[in-house]
Write a protein that holds these residues in place. Sequence first.
Motif, mmCIF file in Angstrom:
data_model
loop_
_atom_site.group_PDB
_atom_site.id
_atom_site.type_symbol
_atom_site.label_atom_id
_atom_site.label_comp_id
_atom_site.label_asym_id
_atom_site.label_seq_id
_atom_site.Cartn_x
_atom_site.Cartn_y
_atom_site.Cartn_z
ATOM 1 N N ILE A 1 59.016 13.007 96.834
ATOM 2 C CA ILE A 1 57.925 12.963 95.406
ATOM 3 C C ILE A 1 58.378 13.976 95.193
ATOM 4 C CG2 ILE A 1 56.103 13.411 96.433
ATOM 5 C CD1 ILE A 1 55.811 11.103 93.833
ATOM 6 N N ARG A 2 58.388 15.231 95.198
ATOM 7 C CA ARG A 2 58.334 16.760 94.139
ATOM 8 C C ARG A 2 59.506 16.898 93.233
ATOM 9 N NH1 ARG A 2 53.820 17.969 97.021
ATOM 10 N NH2 ARG A 2 53.956 18.777 99.033
ATOM 11 N N HIS A 3 60.207 15.697 93.281
ATOM 12 C CA HIS A 3 61.272 16.100 91.699
ATOM 13 C C HIS A 3 60.119 15.240 90.733
ATOM 14 C CE1 HIS A 3 61.074 11.458 93.436
ATOM 15 N NE2 HIS A 3 60.775 11.522 92.280
ATOM 16 N N SER A 4 58.518 14.451 91.022
ATOM 17 C CA SER A 4 58.216 14.180 89.816
ATOM 18 C C SER A 4 57.722 14.751 88.511
ATOM 19 C CB SER A 4 56.892 13.435 90.688
ATOM 20 O OG SER A 4 56.073 13.013 89.734
ATOM 21 N N MET A 5 57.838 14.294 87.633
ATOM 22 C CA MET A 5 57.000 15.076 86.197
ATOM 23 C C MET A 5 55.708 14.649 86.201
ATOM 24 S SD MET A 5 59.649 14.393 83.126
ATOM 25 C CE MET A 5 61.137 13.130 83.591
ATOM 26 N N SER A 6 55.017 13.134 87.034
ATOM 27 C CA SER A 6 53.917 13.478 86.755
ATOM 28 C C SER A 6 52.624 14.255 86.818
ATOM 29 C CB SER A 6 53.677 11.940 87.714
ATOM 30 O OG SER A 6 54.027 10.557 87.603
ATOM 31 N N PRO A 7 52.896 14.964 87.904
ATOM 32 C CA PRO A 7 51.849 16.161 87.726
ATOM 33 C C PRO A 7 52.115 17.248 86.285
ATOM 34 C CG PRO A 7 53.339 15.833 89.822
ATOM 35 C CD PRO A 7 53.661 15.137 88.825
ATOM 36 N N THR A 8 53.109 17.483 86.217
ATOM 37 C CA THR A 8 53.028 18.333 84.723
ATOM 38 C C THR A 8 52.679 17.089 83.588
ATOM 39 O OG1 THR A 8 55.238 18.685 85.059
ATOM 40 C CG2 THR A 8 54.427 19.249 83.575
ATOM 41 N N MET A 9 52.691 15.968 83.680
ATOM 42 C CA MET A 9 52.237 15.165 82.591
ATOM 43 C C MET A 9 50.902 15.088 82.457
ATOM 44 S SD MET A 9 52.556 11.059 82.153
ATOM 45 C CE MET A 9 54.360 11.084 82.018
ATOM 46 N N HIS A 10 50.329 14.910 83.703
ATOM 47 C CA HIS A 10 48.966 14.397 83.829
ATOM 48 C C HIS A 10 47.875 15.745 83.410
ATOM 49 C CE1 HIS A 10 49.350 9.932 83.754
ATOM 50 N NE2 HIS A 10 49.780 10.288 85.034
ATOM 51 N N ASN A 11 48.541 17.188 84.275
ATOM 52 C CA ASN A 11 47.212 18.187 84.312
ATOM 53 C C ASN A 11 48.006 18.704 83.219
ATOM 54 O OD1 ASN A 11 46.379 18.508 86.886
ATOM 55 N ND2 ASN A 11 48.479 18.721 87.359
ATOM 56 N N ASN A 12 48.923 18.986 82.303
ATOM 57 C CA ASN A 12 48.543 19.013 80.500
ATOM 58 C C ASN A 12 48.385 18.092 79.593
ATOM 59 O OD1 ASN A 12 50.842 21.649 79.937
ATOM 60 N ND2 ASN A 12 52.040 20.199 81.877
ATOM 61 N N ALA A 13 48.264 17.164 79.768
ATOM 62 C CA ALA A 13 46.850 16.023 79.451
ATOM 63 C C ALA A 13 45.217 16.473 78.845
ATOM 64 C CB ALA A 13 47.099 14.613 79.486
ATOM 65 N N PHE A 14 44.627 16.371 80.774
ATOM 66 C CA PHE A 14 43.471 16.772 81.259
ATOM 67 C C PHE A 14 43.683 18.478 80.271
ATOM 68 C CE2 PHE A 14 44.377 14.545 85.518
ATOM 69 C CZ PHE A 14 43.885 13.357 85.227
ATOM 70 N N ALA A 15 44.222 19.282 80.502
ATOM 71 C CA ALA A 15 44.168 20.777 79.779
ATOM 72 C C ALA A 15 43.788 20.676 78.681
ATOM 73 C CB ALA A 15 44.797 21.498 80.405
ATOM 74 N N LYS A 16 44.725 19.762 77.880
ATOM 75 C CA LYS A 16 44.695 19.286 76.671
ATOM 76 C C LYS A 16 43.716 19.045 76.089
ATOM 77 C CE LYS A 16 46.867 19.067 71.897
ATOM 78 N NZ LYS A 16 46.927 20.551 71.601
ATOM 79 N N LEU A 17 42.816 18.062 76.778
ATOM 80 C CA LEU A 17 41.520 17.558 76.406
ATOM 81 C C LEU A 17 40.168 18.334 76.967
ATOM 82 C CD1 LEU A 17 42.383 13.224 76.473
ATOM 83 C CD2 LEU A 17 43.310 15.292 74.452
ATOM 84 N N GLY A 18 40.978 18.597 78.028
ATOM 85 C CA GLY A 18 39.430 20.072 78.305
ATOM 86 C C GLY A 18 38.739 18.804 79.704
ATOM 87 N N LEU A 19 39.333 18.343 80.483
ATOM 88 C CA LEU A 19 39.130 17.651 81.035
ATOM 89 C C LEU A 19 39.283 17.848 82.239
ATOM 90 C CD1 LEU A 19 40.672 13.472 79.455
ATOM 91 C CD2 LEU A 19 38.443 14.546 79.619
ATOM 92 N N ASN A 20 37.719 17.497 83.671
ATOM 93 C CA ASN A 20 37.564 17.743 84.637
ATOM 94 C C ASN A 20 37.934 17.211 85.570
ATOM 95 O OD1 ASN A 20 37.258 20.139 86.197
ATOM 96 N ND2 ASN A 20 34.600 19.460 85.930
ATOM 97 N N PHE A 21 39.737 17.354 85.649
ATOM 98 C CA PHE A 21 40.326 16.263 86.681
ATOM 99 C C PHE A 21 41.526 17.029 86.916
ATOM 100 C CE2 PHE A 21 38.519 12.768 84.118
ATOM 101 C CZ PHE A 21 37.852 11.550 84.361
#
Length: 288
Positions: free
Chosen positions: A19-39
């Motif tokens: 799973i280390r190659h996955s783009m999902s962590p980058t996708m979701h953490n950037n989206a949380f940061a953009k919306l200011g969500l505490n996830f």
Amino acid sequence: MTERLDGHTLLIGLMAYPIRHSMSPTMHNNAFAKLGLNFAYLAFEITNEKLPGAIDAIRTLDMRGSNISMPNKQKVIPLLDKLDPATEMIGAVNTVVNDNGVLTGYTTDGIGFMKSLADEGLDIRGKKMTLAGAGGAATPMAIQAALDGVKEISIFNRHDEFFDNAKRNVDIINEKTDCKATLHELEDQDDFKKEIASSYIYADATSVGMNPLQDQTLVTDPTWFSEDQIVFDTVYAPRDTKLMAVAEKAGVKHVFNGLGMMLEQGAAAFKLWTKKDMPVDYIREILF
Ligand code: NAD
């Protein structure tokens, strides 16, 4: 990131191996940061053996949920409390949501496929689709398309270990939706050509076109396509696949790789966990 995380941060996982190659962590953490969500979203290397403990941890740690990928998409089902109805038909889970200790399984790949077409202003409801493949990507694509109102789906697979799955997908669509599905053998090239010619969309959800098969395509002859069709390849690495080159040579107006589907399946999971819309245009710029 450190400003955003505190004692209230909710954790979302990704449980798969490798799973280390996955783009999902980058996708979701950037989206949380953009919306200011505490996830926070973290990837965990989870094999079938470790899966029961990992699912228990969702409950124990009061995680908001998780993505689930290979090899766990089917094995996770008996460990959950509920499945949403489309996921029950698909028989595989890629998203888990934890509502006060009740774990529900969803599959967002098919939603992502349909949404990626809608993003391009394309509507395949009421139309015919020819689909190659019956594996982890093809199954949710076929079932979601049928549930959303695609009129006819011709499913092609070669005679490998996935052929029975193709038969199952056809049976379940005919039994549970208003869509008419038919089963076809990929080895019958005349039939393949005929079904593609009478379809509004041809979608390839096989591993052909992806590394190590990046130099191959199931359709090699541009005359099989016409300009007004949609040609959709689920592969996104490489971004320009052999199938796309054939379709472009044929002058097909709507030719896509799987990046839009990948983005929208993530957006659908994001909405299930946070109840918010992912800022997809922003994430598209970061990822692609
Ligand atoms: P899978 O192993 O579950 O299924 C593979 C499918 O490809 C089967 O139907 C199999 O019969 C067929 N196949 C394999 N080799 C073939 C060959 N040489 N000729 C004809 N058919 C062949 O795999 P999957 O998880 O369904 O992935 C399939 C493709 O979809 C991959 O290219 C993957 O990158 C892509 N994918 C894209 C997304 C997305 O969001 N865009 C998501 C998942 C998978």
